[in-house]
Design an enzyme around this catalytic site. Structure first.
Site, short mmCIF file in Angstrom:
data_model
loop_
_atom_site.label_atom_id
_atom_site.label_comp_id
_atom_site.label_asym_id
_atom_site.label_seq_id
_atom_site.Cartn_x
_atom_site.Cartn_y
_atom_site.Cartn_z
N HIS A 246 0.87 -1.18 0.00
CA HIS A 246 0.00 0.00 0.00
C HIS A 246 0.90 1.22 0.00
O HIS A 246 1.71 1.41 0.91
CB HIS A 246 -0.88 0.01 1.24
CG HIS A 246 -1.56 1.32 1.47
ND1 HIS A 246 -2.44 1.84 0.56
CD2 HIS A 246 -1.46 2.22 2.46
CE1 HIS A 246 -2.86 3.01 1.00
NE2 HIS A 246 -2.28 3.27 2.15
N GLU A 289 -2.82 19.63 7.33
CA GLU A 289 -4.26 19.54 7.53
C GLU A 289 -4.81 18.74 6.34
O GLU A 289 -4.18 18.69 5.28
CB GLU A 289 -4.88 20.94 7.49
CG GLU A 289 -4.29 21.92 8.47
CD GLU A 289 -4.99 21.91 9.81
OE1 GLU A 289 -4.29 21.76 10.81
OE2 GLU A 289 -6.22 22.07 9.86
N PHE A 298 -15.26 3.86 1.53
CA PHE A 298 -14.86 2.47 1.37
C PHE A 298 -16.09 1.60 1.20
O PHE A 298 -17.20 1.99 1.56
CB PHE A 298 -14.03 2.01 2.57
CG PHE A 298 -12.77 2.81 2.69
CD1 PHE A 298 -11.70 2.56 1.84
CD2 PHE A 298 -12.67 3.85 3.59
CE1 PHE A 298 -10.54 3.32 1.92
CE2 PHE A 298 -11.51 4.60 3.68
CZ PHE A 298 -10.45 4.34 2.84
#
Ligand SMILES: [Fe+2]
Length: 369
Positions: A246, A289, A298
């Site tokens: 990932h 931020e 998801f």
């Protein structure tokens, strides 16, 4: 800030960060986005949201359905400011009617991400047709007029520091997109109905000055140079992905300035090695931020939302959201399928703290409605 090769460890941890951490409750702490000094820490327990928050700092979530302010009905006729610091201003725009004026941002480059709707961004260089999923870039001091053909909802980012296309130099010149895919304005005589006068609004921060002209000042017969508005469709972004790891979302940075990054999260297939796929990650970004305009979450959940994750605050799905994702992942694995990442969002990551406006806080307060 320099990374160091002197890395230390204590207690339980994995040799390769982010791989084989299933039951270890890993959290990623990193400086400067995901490319500064970093530590992975391993918690005994899964992440939970705080039981109670006292004070202003919190993870802020809002639904786009609670943003109803039409630009044309506001006092300024402009988008609604949501979060800002001295370098970056982030606004939401909902516009159904053509701007009755021309607009020139005197202070800042403008980046517009169209979440829904279609129309024309008529620039003085020529028109740029737009539809959902388009990024429109207008350099500081170049005038334009937005003319929706259907109600258009957009994220508008103004940056005093010049915005440029993010370079991923080690990957070559044609990723994550070839400059050939950019939409560039062609000079065109605008055949808009005659008006008594044309108003050009000059915008400096919140301050507006109007110049009026008898004739439409968009009268170009040609242009050349390397300073011009353009359009990038998110469909033309070809993200870097990995079968075995990932990789950090900053790899999907599309635009950048010295004061923020713009990261495009696009649906893609997950990492093939299930031991290495640990998205969504529990993490805290120490120096950035995150302001996210989301289309879907998801597990394919459509959720037009607008979030603010302040720097240094742990986020990533917590509690029930994490459980939900884990259940989804187990189901996909049990069925022998491949995990699809369906998170579809644009993240604006300012390097300095942004302040929410009352308009944004009002949306946040309605999240549970
Ligand atoms: Fe984050």
């Amino acid at each position: 800030m320099k990374n160091s090769w002197i890395q230390k460890a204590s207690g339980e941890y994995v040799r390769q960060a982010r791989v084989g951490v299933r039951e270890m409750n890993e959290e990623h702490i990193s400086r400067e986005g995901f490319f500064g000094p970093a530590s992975m820490i391993y918690h005994r327990d899964a992440a939970v949201a705080p039981k109670r928050v006292e004070g202003a700092l919190s993870l802020r979530m809002a639904k786009m359905e609670h943003f109803n302010q039409l630009d044309e009905n506001s006092d300024s006729g402009l988008p609604t400011l949501m979060l800002h610091n001295t370098e970056v201003r982030i606004s939401l725009s909902r516009r159904a009617a053509a701007m009755p004026f021309l607009l020139r941002n005197i202070d800042a480059d403008t980046l517009i991400y169209v979440q829904s709707g279609s129309g024309t961004l008529a620039t003085e260089f020529g028109p740029l047709e737009y539809t959902a999923g388009d990024y429109l870039y207008v350099p500081k001091s170049i005038s334009y007029r937005q003319m929706p053909s259907s109600e258009t909802v957009a994220l508008v980012v103004e940056s005093i520091a010049p915005i440029s296309i993010a370079e991923h130099t080690m990957l070559g010149r044609h990723t994550p997109f070839d400059s050939g895919v950019l939409g560039v304005p062609e000079v065109q005589a605008y055949d808009w109905p005659e008006q008594d006068e044309w108003e050009l609004k000059l915008k400096q921060g919140d301050e507006l000055t109007s110049w009026f002209f008898d004739d439409l000042p968009f009268d170009l017969i040609g242009w050349k140079g390397d300073l011009f508005p353009f359009r990038l469709s998110e469909k033309d972004i070809r993200h870097v992905n990995s079968e075995r790891m990932h990789i950090a979302p900053t790899s999907w940075c599309i635009f950048e300035s010295s004061s923020f990054l713009c990261v495009a999260f696009r649906p893609m297939s997950g990492v093939g090695d299930v031991e290495a796929e640990e998205l969504p990650s529990r993490h805290r970004n120490v120096d950035t931020e995150e302001v996210l305009m989301i289309r879907s979450l998801f597990a394919g959940i459509e959720a037009p939302e607008f979030w603010h994750m302040p720097q240094g605050v742990t986020h990533g799905p917590l509690g029930e959201h994490r459980d939900f994702f884990e259940a989804y992942r187990k189901q996909v694995e049990a069925e022998g399928g491949k995990l699809e990442r369906t998170f579809d969002a644009v993240s604006i990551d300012p390097f300095r703290r942004v302040t929410p406006t009352p308009a944004y806080l009002a949306m946040v307060s309605r999240y549970q409605d």
